[in-house]
Enzyme design. Structure first.
Site, PDB file in Angstrom:
ATOM      1  N   SER A  64       0.811  -1.222   0.000  1.00  0.00           N
ATOM      2  CA  SER A  64       0.000   0.000   0.000  1.00  0.00           C
ATOM      3  C   SER A  64       0.841   1.268   0.000  1.00  0.00           C
ATOM      4  O   SER A  64       0.522   2.235  -0.688  1.00  0.00           O
ATOM      5  CB  SER A  64      -0.936   0.004   1.209  1.00  0.00           C
ATOM      6  OG  SER A  64      -1.755  -1.142   1.178  1.00  0.00           O
ATOM      7  N   ARG A 155       2.089 -12.233   8.142  1.00  0.00           N
ATOM      8  CA  ARG A 155       1.036 -11.455   7.476  1.00  0.00           C
ATOM      9  C   ARG A 155       1.482 -11.136   6.052  1.00  0.00           C
ATOM     10  O   ARG A 155       0.743 -11.309   5.103  1.00  0.00           O
ATOM     11  CB  ARG A 155       0.796 -10.185   8.285  1.00  0.00           C
ATOM     12  CG  ARG A 155      -0.371  -9.355   7.837  1.00  0.00           C
ATOM     13  CD  ARG A 155      -0.468  -8.150   8.768  1.00  0.00           C
ATOM     14  NE  ARG A 155      -1.433  -7.182   8.285  1.00  0.00           N
ATOM     15  CZ  ARG A 155      -2.641  -7.011   8.800  1.00  0.00           C
ATOM     16  NH1 ARG A 155      -3.036  -7.754   9.809  1.00  0.00           N
ATOM     17  NH2 ARG A 155      -3.445  -6.092   8.314  1.00  0.00           N
ATOM     18  N   ALA A 264       7.030   3.439   7.445  1.00  0.00           N
ATOM     19  CA  ALA A 264       6.729   4.326   8.564  1.00  0.00           C
ATOM     20  C   ALA A 264       5.480   3.968   9.356  1.00  0.00           C
ATOM     21  O   ALA A 264       5.476   4.046  10.579  1.00  0.00           O
ATOM     22  CB  ALA A 264       6.601   5.761   8.044  1.00  0.00           C
ATOM     23  N   LYS A 336      -6.255   3.292   6.076  1.00  0.00           N
ATOM     24  CA  LYS A 336      -5.584   3.719   4.842  1.00  0.00           C
ATOM     25  C   LYS A 336      -5.553   5.240   4.689  1.00  0.00           C
ATOM     26  O   LYS A 336      -5.220   5.742   3.612  1.00  0.00           O
ATOM     27  CB  LYS A 336      -6.274   3.083   3.615  1.00  0.00           C
ATOM     28  CG  LYS A 336      -6.252   1.558   3.627  1.00  0.00           C
ATOM     29  CD  LYS A 336      -4.842   0.974   3.485  1.00  0.00           C
ATOM     30  CE  LYS A 336      -4.861  -0.543   3.566  1.00  0.00           C
ATOM     31  NZ  LYS A 336      -3.529  -1.160   3.375  1.00  0.00           N
ATOM     32  N   ASP A 403      -7.882  -5.415   1.112  1.00  0.00           N
ATOM     33  CA  ASP A 403      -6.583  -5.676   1.723  1.00  0.00           C
ATOM     34  C   ASP A 403      -6.709  -6.109   3.179  1.00  0.00           C
ATOM     35  O   ASP A 403      -6.161  -7.125   3.588  1.00  0.00           O
ATOM     36  CB  ASP A 403      -5.715  -4.422   1.632  1.00  0.00           C
ATOM     37  CG  ASP A 403      -4.280  -4.716   2.034  1.00  0.00           C
ATOM     38  OD1 ASP A 403      -3.752  -5.761   1.611  1.00  0.00           O
ATOM     39  OD2 ASP A 403      -3.690  -3.910   2.770  1.00  0.00           O
TER      40      ASP A 403
END
Length: 514
Positions: A64, A155, A264, A336, A403
């Site tokens: 992402s 994951r 980050a 997101k 996602d």
């Protein structure tokens, strides 16, 4: 009265990749009449969202952060993963002044060098090869006390795959005669990004106090005990690794701590717990005065040393809109929100002139298979209102469902997530058409189209390196171009808006007006 704007809307369906086989494919097994009709009747193409096309190593799955940086930049942006791989290969990493100074400072004071990070070959938040290089750097510079605090993945990698990685590091420490794995804990605790401070506290206490729910003589033994408790890598509870007669690896004032994650968003919370004097996420039982190094800059307001500061990107889509006096809206759920703002803007935290933002809270559930629709209904309501408001020249929206639910590995939930999205797209499409706007529907990477690993039979919880769809909805008569990639989206939007494309954008428009 100002004229109502007809917005250029970009909807990013996170984790919504394209795969033709129906087996284990949540997207093809879901009822999606709206997306099916759009794909059949509207101009569309497939675009690359992984590997070299997004500045990652060849065949590396997309993610992402990388996806949104490329989407907003309009050019391929070489990612930290690729940059670090090159630095290590060319050995410039071993001369990085921030890293060498941090190790030397601890060594010269007789203090410990602590290295923490996600021990994973996933390459999304970190890479174990970089952590291995850091262990080598510390040993080469003469540090005696080297402690690795391993966060386990499961994951971006198979759910139970940490053993090989831990063994590799235990062998390395044995071979070099100094250093050891001091703790293991699942990323669920150490890498939260949704202010679930009770989780972060467990990881913080594990490292600062050398106290956890469990203890084991070796990292592999600790992991096997976790598997026996039915904890997959991601959820391994805080485990102290210390054999009989070994020194405690609790962190002390004057120690060095190097955080080897390069991405980050999931590094910020635990970093703030270590670094911020006024930290209030939880009451810290022990505050340690450390020489803390971030591998990359996790946030501009975290005041500590950075080994690899960010390279700035000029004339991203957001900046170009502002320079042209255009209004823009960024909207998503908590999960997101950073992606459609910070990452889409090329790592710039502050909104540009004319840029508004709407944050919809993601539901507070342990894992999103429990609520696969997430907050999509509220997000859609706000998005439709924004489209109909006539206020915005362009709107960027991310739906996280494909996602976030794809990551759980639960097929039934992922199907429900995709079906919820189809209903949302129906409303968004109608709203765009009602105001004479334009809409691009795409994804930042795949996930939900591959819910089981064909090789292992385990749930497939990671992203994929498959292409993603791109669909145009609007009044213009356009022809799709093949062979596109994520960095072509910003130039495509500018071209459809009739705007000049800045020279820094090397991407090409994927829909040509006929």
């Amino acid at each position: 009265m100002s004229v109502s704007k007809k917005p250029m809307v970009l909807v990013i369906l996170d984790g919504y990749g394209y795969r033709e086989e129906q087996q284990d494919n949540a997207i093809l097994n879901a009822k999606t009449p709206v997306m099916d009709a759009l794909w059949a009747k509207r101009p569309h193409t497939l675009i690359d969202a992984s590997g070299l096309e997004v500045g990652l190593p060849d065949r590396q799955m997309g993610n992402s952060e990388v996806g949104h940086v490329n989407l907003g930049a309009g050019r391929i942006v070489y990612q930290d993963l690729t940059r670090l791989d090159v630095e290590i290969k060319e050995r410039t990493f071993f001369a990085n002044p921030v890293l060498t100074n941090a190790v030397d400072q601890a060594k010269n004071a007789g203090k410990a060098v602590h290295i923490m990070g996600l021990l994973s070959a996933g390459g999304v938040h970190s890479h174990e090869d970089h952590i291995m290089a850091m262990v080598e750097l510390a040993a080469e510079r003469g540090a005696e006390k080297i402690y690795l605090h391993a966060f386990l993945d499961g994951r971006d990698t198979p759910p139970r795959s940490a053993e090989a990685s831990l063994k590799k590091f235990e062998d390395k420490f044995a071979a070099q005669g100094k250093g050891r794995v001091a703790s293991i804990v699942g990323r669920y605790y150490a890498m939260d990004r949704d202010n679930r401070w009770d989780r972060v506290e467990k990881a913080y206490d594990l490292m600062t106090l050398a106290q956890g729910e469990f203890q084991a003589d070796t990292a592999v033994a600790g992991l096997q005990a976790a598997y026996a408790r039915d904890e997959n890598d991601e959820f391994v509870k805080a485990t102290v690794i210390r054999a009989e007669g070994q020194a405690d690896a609790a962190m002390e004032d004057g120690d060095t701590l190097i955080f080897m994650n390069f991405r980050a968003d999931r590094a910020r919370e635990i970093t703030r717990a270590f670094v911020n004097a006024d930290f209030d996420g939880f009451a810290r039982k022990k505050v340690v005065n450390l020489n803390f190094v971030m591998l990359t800059e996790y946030a501009a307001d975290i005041k500590t040393t950075v080994a690899y500061p960010p390279a700035s990107l000029a004339n991203t889509f957001g900046e170009w809109m502002a320079k042209n006096d255009k209004t823009q809206l960024r909207i998503s759920e908590t999960e997101k929100y950073a992606h459609v703002t910070f990452f889409f803007n090329g790592g710039v935290e502050e909104p540009f002139a004319g840029e508004e933002r709407i944050l919809i809270n993601s539901p507070k559930v342990a894992t999103y298979d429990l609520q696969p629709e997430m907050s999509s209904a509220e997000l859609t309501e706000k998005l439709v209102a924004a489209i109909e408001s006539g206020k915005y020249d362009t709107i960027i929206c991310n739906y996280p469902n494909g996602d976030m639910v794809g990551h759980t590995g639960v097929m039934e939930a992922a199907i429900k997530a995709v079906e919820a999205l189809d209903n949302c797209i129906d409303q968004v499409t109608k709203a765009v058409e009602s105001v004479g706007g334009q809409l691009l529907i795409t994804a930042d990477h795949g996930n939900a189209e591959q819910m089981r690993d064909p090789a292992t039979g385990q749930a497939h919880t990671a992203h994929t390196n498959l292409p993603v769809p791109l669909i145009y909805v609007g009044e213009k008569n356009v022809k799709a171009v093949e062979g596109g990639k994520l960095s072509d989206i910003a130039p495509t939007m500018l071209s459809l808006m009739g705007m000049e494309i800045p020279q820094e954008m090397t991407g090409k428009p994927l829909f040509i007006v006929e």
